[in-house]
Design an enzyme around this catalytic site. Structure first.
Site, PDB file in Angstrom:
ATOM      1  N   ARG A  93       0.818  -1.206   0.000  1.00  0.00           N
ATOM      2  CA  ARG A  93       0.000   0.000   0.000  1.00  0.00           C
ATOM      3  C   ARG A  93       0.855   1.261   0.000  1.00  0.00           C
ATOM      4  NH1 ARG A  93      -4.836  -2.525   2.599  1.00  0.00           N
ATOM      5  NH2 ARG A  93      -6.529  -1.031   2.604  1.00  0.00           N
ATOM      6  N   ARG A 132     -21.469  -1.672   2.174  1.00  0.00           N
ATOM      7  CA  ARG A 132     -20.726  -2.920   2.340  1.00  0.00           C
ATOM      8  C   ARG A 132     -21.091  -3.664   3.629  1.00  0.00           C
ATOM      9  NH1 ARG A 132     -14.418  -2.993   0.999  1.00  0.00           N
ATOM     10  NH2 ARG A 132     -14.055  -2.102   3.041  1.00  0.00           N
ATOM     11  N   ARG A 165     -18.305  -3.349   8.818  1.00  0.00           N
ATOM     12  CA  ARG A 165     -16.981  -3.197   9.435  1.00  0.00           C
ATOM     13  C   ARG A 165     -16.889  -1.867  10.178  1.00  0.00           C
ATOM     14  NH1 ARG A 165     -12.560  -4.450   4.876  1.00  0.00           N
ATOM     15  NH2 ARG A 165     -11.638  -2.613   5.828  1.00  0.00           N
TER      16      ARG A 165
HETATM   17  P1  AMP Z   1      -8.367  -3.591   4.051  1.00  0.00           P
HETATM   18  O1  AMP Z   1      -9.216  -4.708   4.564  1.00  0.00           O
HETATM   19  O2  AMP Z   1      -7.382  -4.046   3.028  1.00  0.00           O
HETATM   20  O3  AMP Z   1      -9.173  -2.394   3.605  1.00  0.00           O
HETATM   21  O4  AMP Z   1      -7.479  -3.084   5.305  1.00  0.00           O
HETATM   22  C1  AMP Z   1      -8.084  -2.554   6.460  1.00  0.00           C
HETATM   23  C2  AMP Z   1      -7.084  -1.700   7.237  1.00  0.00           C
HETATM   24  O5  AMP Z   1      -5.950  -2.492   7.614  1.00  0.00           O
HETATM   25  C3  AMP Z   1      -6.491  -0.530   6.449  1.00  0.00           C
HETATM   26  O6  AMP Z   1      -7.313   0.612   6.458  1.00  0.00           O
HETATM   27  C4  AMP Z   1      -5.177  -0.317   7.200  1.00  0.00           C
HETATM   28  O7  AMP Z   1      -5.400   0.350   8.437  1.00  0.00           O
HETATM   29  C5  AMP Z   1      -4.751  -1.741   7.529  1.00  0.00           C
HETATM   30  N1  AMP Z   1      -3.915  -2.316   6.444  1.00  0.00           N
HETATM   31  C6  AMP Z   1      -4.205  -3.387   5.647  1.00  0.00           C
HETATM   32  N2  AMP Z   1      -3.214  -3.631   4.770  1.00  0.00           N
HETATM   33  C7  AMP Z   1      -2.251  -2.684   5.017  1.00  0.00           C
HETATM   34  C8  AMP Z   1      -0.998  -2.394   4.427  1.00  0.00           C
HETATM   35  N3  AMP Z   1      -0.502  -3.098   3.392  1.00  0.00           N
HETATM   36  N4  AMP Z   1      -0.301  -1.339   4.934  1.00  0.00           N
HETATM   37  C9  AMP Z   1      -0.753  -0.618   5.980  1.00  0.00           C
HETATM   38  N5  AMP Z   1      -1.948  -0.839   6.555  1.00  0.00           N
HETATM   39  C10 AMP Z   1      -2.702  -1.865   6.100  1.00  0.00           C
END
Ligand code: AMP
Length: 231
Positions: A93, A132, A165
């Site tokens: 990310r 969602r 969520r």
């Molecule tokens: P997601 O389910 O991919 O939207 O991730 C949910 C949350 O987890 C994000 O908003 C971040 O706070 C954290 N997160 C997930 N993947 C990453 C990553 N590669 N780098 C930093 N934070 C992450």
């Protein structure tokens, strides 16, 4: 010649449908699905030290520090199920994470086959994120606007309870979209320069329509000359 693994990254803003497509891609192409968001949510739920360290960033819609997520991926990629091919969902990310991933893979004698960007206009993302829902029991994702369950609040697959969520509330959503634009969107240039970026347009289309395009891109990539893979 031995088949090369299909090692891919799914890229897209929050709400672009990455998770939904990932659920379809993994079984269709026999890839290990690795979602840093899922791993982090699991750690929060289990009350581990990692979960405690990550929670405040996640609740605010900010990124968890690079060293934490890079550590998670470094460990996960040593597991045997990733040898035949993996799909990263939500990682990298940041440019720093992308460079760390390249280095990790090079050290293991592999490289990304493809980075698939699911492109959805900003105004549609907000609407999608608000709708969602996910199943508390099996994790299946829904959207009350675009991909509603047959019975409101109930999972079609297992009958589990659907929930929203914590980080899908409006304030956090707005921040997550800003964080994506600032820190993650530059990855498209990074991977375009490497010649491995493919874009699928996800705006105004249902998951089946998007998956039809995704499947074509992945099938073509799996058969790329020199790759040695037979689809
Ligand atoms: P997601 O389910 O991919 O939207 O991730 C949910 C949350 O987890 C994000 O908003 C971040 O706070 C954290 N997160 C997930 N993947 C990453 C990553 N590669 N780098 C930093 N934070 C992450």
């Amino acid at each position: 010649m031995a088949n090369s693994p299909l090692d891919i990254v799914l890229l897209g803003a929050p709400g672009s449908g990455k998770g939904t497509q990932a659920e379809r891609i993994a079984p269709a192409f026999d890839l290990s699905h690795i979602s840093t968001g899922e791993i982090l949510r699991g750690s929060v739920k289990a009350g581990t030290e990692l979960g405690a360290a990550a929670k405040r960033f996640m609740d605010a819609g900010d990124l968890v520090p690079d060293e934490i997520v890079i550590g998670i991926i470094r460990e996960r990629l040593t597991e045997p199920d990733t040898i035949a091919g993996f799909m990263l969902d939500g990682f990298p990310r940041t440019l720093f994470q992308a460079a760390a991933l390249d280095e990790m893979l090079a050290g293991a004698g592999r490289a990304l086959t493809l980075v698939l960007l699911i492109d959805v206009p900003d105004e549609e993302l907000v609407q999608r994120l608000a709708g969602r829902r996910a199943c508390r029991s099996c994790g299946r994702g829904y959207n009350v606007v675009f991909d509603a369950p047959k019975v409101e609040g109930v999972c079609d697959v297992c009958g589990g309870e659907l929930f929203q969520r914590d980080d899908d509330n409006e304030t956090t959503v707005r921040n997550r979209l800003q964080v994506y634009a600032r820190q993650t969107a530059p990855l498209t240039g990074y991977y375009r320069d490497q010649g491995i970026l493919s874009t699928v347009f996800g705006g105004g289309r249902n998951p089946d329509q998007v998956f039809a395009d995704v499947e074509k891109v992945l099938a073509a990539s799996a058969k790329r000359p020199g790759d040695g893979r037979q689809a």
